[in-house]
Enzyme design. Sequence first.
Site, PDB file in Angstrom:
ATOM      1  N   CYS A 270      92.671  -3.257  39.825  1.00  0.00           N
ATOM      2  CA  CYS A 270      93.182  -3.127  38.402  1.00  0.00           C
ATOM      3  C   CYS A 270      92.291  -2.811  37.202  1.00  0.00           C
ATOM      4  O   CYS A 270      92.443  -1.933  36.388  1.00  0.00           O
ATOM      5  CB  CYS A 270      93.923  -4.304  37.901  1.00  0.00           C
ATOM      6  SG  CYS A 270      93.181  -5.864  38.248  1.00  0.00           S
ATOM      7  N   ARG A 299      88.065  -9.633  49.942  1.00  0.00           N
ATOM      8  CA  ARG A 299      88.378 -10.974  49.584  1.00  0.00           C
ATOM      9  C   ARG A 299      87.632 -11.835  50.455  1.00  0.00           C
ATOM     10  O   ARG A 299      87.921 -11.519  51.833  1.00  0.00           O
ATOM     11  CB  ARG A 299      89.879 -11.134  49.215  1.00  0.00           C
ATOM     12  CG  ARG A 299      90.462 -10.281  48.228  1.00  0.00           C
ATOM     13  CD  ARG A 299      92.016 -10.702  48.028  1.00  0.00           C
ATOM     14  NE  ARG A 299      92.427  -9.615  46.999  1.00  0.00           N
ATOM     15  CZ  ARG A 299      93.690  -9.593  46.740  1.00  0.00           C
ATOM     16  NH1 ARG A 299      94.496 -10.133  47.277  1.00  0.00           N
ATOM     17  NH2 ARG A 299      94.196  -8.641  45.645  1.00  0.00           N
ATOM     18  N   GLN A 317      94.941  -1.733  49.624  1.00  0.00           N
ATOM     19  CA  GLN A 317      96.377  -2.012  49.025  1.00  0.00           C
ATOM     20  C   GLN A 317      96.902  -0.715  48.507  1.00  0.00           C
ATOM     21  O   GLN A 317      96.397   0.217  48.138  1.00  0.00           O
ATOM     22  CB  GLN A 317      96.207  -2.892  47.625  1.00  0.00           C
ATOM     23  CG  GLN A 317      95.708  -4.331  47.875  1.00  0.00           C
ATOM     24  CD  GLN A 317      95.859  -5.141  46.570  1.00  0.00           C
ATOM     25  OE1 GLN A 317      95.029  -4.775  45.795  1.00  0.00           O
ATOM     26  NE2 GLN A 317      96.619  -6.092  46.497  1.00  0.00           N
ATOM     27  N   ASP A 319      98.030   0.248  45.711  1.00  0.00           N
ATOM     28  CA  ASP A 319      98.207  -0.133  44.627  1.00  0.00           C
ATOM     29  C   ASP A 319      98.661   0.712  43.557  1.00  0.00           C
ATOM     30  O   ASP A 319      98.540   1.903  43.602  1.00  0.00           O
ATOM     31  CB  ASP A 319      96.939  -0.700  44.292  1.00  0.00           C
ATOM     32  CG  ASP A 319      96.857  -2.235  43.482  1.00  0.00           C
ATOM     33  OD1 ASP A 319      97.857  -2.691  43.005  1.00  0.00           O
ATOM     34  OD2 ASP A 319      95.755  -2.537  43.060  1.00  0.00           O
ATOM     35  N   HIS A 321      99.199   0.723  38.869  1.00  0.00           N
ATOM     36  CA  HIS A 321      99.416  -0.128  37.533  1.00  0.00           C
ATOM     37  C   HIS A 321     100.010   1.030  36.536  1.00  0.00           C
ATOM     38  O   HIS A 321      99.666   2.056  36.403  1.00  0.00           O
ATOM     39  CB  HIS A 321      97.726  -0.386  37.168  1.00  0.00           C
ATOM     40  CG  HIS A 321      97.067  -1.322  38.015  1.00  0.00           C
ATOM     41  ND1 HIS A 321      96.387  -0.978  39.191  1.00  0.00           N
ATOM     42  CD2 HIS A 321      97.388  -2.694  38.154  1.00  0.00           C
ATOM     43  CE1 HIS A 321      96.001  -1.827  39.718  1.00  0.00           C
ATOM     44  NE2 HIS A 321      96.536  -2.988  39.534  1.00  0.00           N
ATOM     45  N   LYS A 401     105.322 -12.738  38.678  1.00  0.00           N
ATOM     46  CA  LYS A 401     105.719 -11.528  39.626  1.00  0.00           C
ATOM     47  C   LYS A 401     106.858 -11.977  40.221  1.00  0.00           C
ATOM     48  O   LYS A 401     107.461 -12.997  40.710  1.00  0.00           O
ATOM     49  CB  LYS A 401     104.397 -11.450  40.621  1.00  0.00           C
ATOM     50  CG  LYS A 401     104.305 -13.014  41.358  1.00  0.00           C
ATOM     51  CD  LYS A 401     103.297 -12.649  42.505  1.00  0.00           C
ATOM     52  CE  LYS A 401     103.038 -13.659  43.250  1.00  0.00           C
ATOM     53  NZ  LYS A 401     102.040 -13.670  44.478  1.00  0.00           N
ATOM     54  N   HIS A 447     101.246  -4.600  37.399  1.00  0.00           N
ATOM     55  CA  HIS A 447     100.758  -4.381  38.727  1.00  0.00           C
ATOM     56  C   HIS A 447     101.737  -4.538  39.687  1.00  0.00           C
ATOM     57  O   HIS A 447     102.856  -5.066  39.966  1.00  0.00           O
ATOM     58  CB  HIS A 447      99.874  -5.521  38.869  1.00  0.00           C
ATOM     59  CG  HIS A 447      98.794  -6.003  37.942  1.00  0.00           C
ATOM     60  ND1 HIS A 447      97.386  -5.609  37.983  1.00  0.00           N
ATOM     61  CD2 HIS A 447      99.139  -6.615  36.654  1.00  0.00           C
ATOM     62  CE1 HIS A 447      96.895  -6.200  36.847  1.00  0.00           C
ATOM     63  NE2 HIS A 447      97.973  -6.599  35.975  1.00  0.00           N
TER      64      HIS A 447
END
Length: 572
Positions: A270, A299, A317, A319, A321, A401, A447
């Site tokens: 992000c 991670r 991911q 991902d 945004h 979320k 997100h």
Amino acid sequence: MHDEKLRRVRHSAAHVMAEAVQSLFPDAKFAIGPAIEDGFYYDFDLPRALTSDDLAVIEARMRELLSRDVPFVRDVVTKDEARVVFASQPYKLELIDELEDAVVSIYRQGSFTDLCSGPHVASTSEIPAFRLTRVAGAYWRGDETRPMLQRVYGVAFENEQELDEYMARQAEALKRDHRKLGKELDLFSVHEEIGPGLVCWHPKGAVTRQTIEDFWKAEHASRGYDIVYTPHIAKLDLWKISGHWEFYRENMFSPMEVEGQEYVLRPMNCLGHILIYKSELRSYRSLPLRYAELGTVYRYERTGVLHGLARVRGFTQDDAHIFCRPDQVEEEVAGVLRLAQFMMSTFGFDEYELLLSTRPEGYVGTVEMWNEGTDALRRVLESLGLHFEVDPGEGVFYGPKIDIKLRDAVGHVWQGPTIQVDFNLPQRFGVCYIGEDGAEHSVIMIHRTVLGSMERFMACITEHYGGSFPVWLSPLQAVVIPIADRHLDYARQVASQLRQGDIRAWVDGRSERMNLKLREAQLQKTPYMLVVGDKEMASSSASLRLRTGEDLGATALPEIRARIESAIEAKS
């Protein structure tokens, strides 16, 4: 059987198992033994490691104890009295010391006494159908600095039929285990030389992954997303501003020093997207902006929880945004939900559940922000007529979320799409737009992922399909098998024609028996097998076999190509 009654049955079965272990290992030390989904477990500190033979002995002893129809008796004692009862049980003593109440609850059945708040069934005769399944290691209190205990798992159901059905499903799940299939189908590997939880994608696995990624990119482009790329490392100061270093540090790898400056591997994508947004002044007219990235993140996970592709340390991911105005939030969330539903349907997932995850104990921002974001997500779910459950306290530290859990063909639940509304990071980084009034206003940041991560999603679809991927996702879609060496050139011509239609085809030109090649192609879950010999050469055809074992006989090459192309196009 009512769910609450079944939970009591499973909890009671855990106590009976502990009694059986105590009779076999008098010096055993007992930790905890709760009911869990489908069954129960108990953690033991034993003088030696248990084997599968021990499980059979423990189970037989349990059945003997159950036949005695012994009642479960609850008693309430003072903490001092409890310390006397459990004087030889260090784990129980630790739990007693942590209890705030002056009195504690204990349960007795037969010769076994446990520190327990209950509830239980009335007697052991009410435990109708159970089986012990496996033993695993488990650190006391989940702390790797504490003793390693032996956790014995079992399952319990209302009757033997339900138990047998469950065991059959588990046997099928074992055959579908993505770690087993990943090796058999040559999809991926993990190497100690590189490090645990770090995945190498083999050519076949990479083909399927690339197919998913190409589809993902095309769908995002058609829905107004811009693809971006951002670095895998960033200065530590950036993560301090975001709050990750304060609230997420235990999941991040340690910093590395470069020229006197500390950097960390990114745990999320992000912040790079925020900085791209901030690279120029934005007007309210330019919003929403949707940045998408197949971004690899890192991670820290303890070695003991790593699991094939499903739980790793480095993963990509899918991902994105979305930067939008407050009045655009609900429309954008609805658009993400529709995209997530489309993706799930395309990949063959018809069963899933939605959870609205609310403010956790550790959070940033104000309660008002959290309530506003949570209410926005709730309104969208309700407006789309989607059934959902509230998952209290399970939001991420910067916002509420929506979690979507996928259920695969054998009933396993997987983490799927997530959608998070974030008021906090935009304020921390001063992410603004110029409004119609000429003043600066803070953007709202959404997100989201619609697959989760490429690694976990690959594990999920591998198990969902048992390795027999739909044709469009199959690493190899067709294999051409010449009967004899004199048919090899024709086999290569056939494969070439198929590849001209963007069909992934190859020739098995090995000097092996045709039946062996067919069998191996079936084991590799290849959708189409084209056998060619003298007759097929003469008629410009191939004998078409399917991985299901069906023999369609001699088929003209244009018809075969059209059939495969149709299956690919239909994503079937």
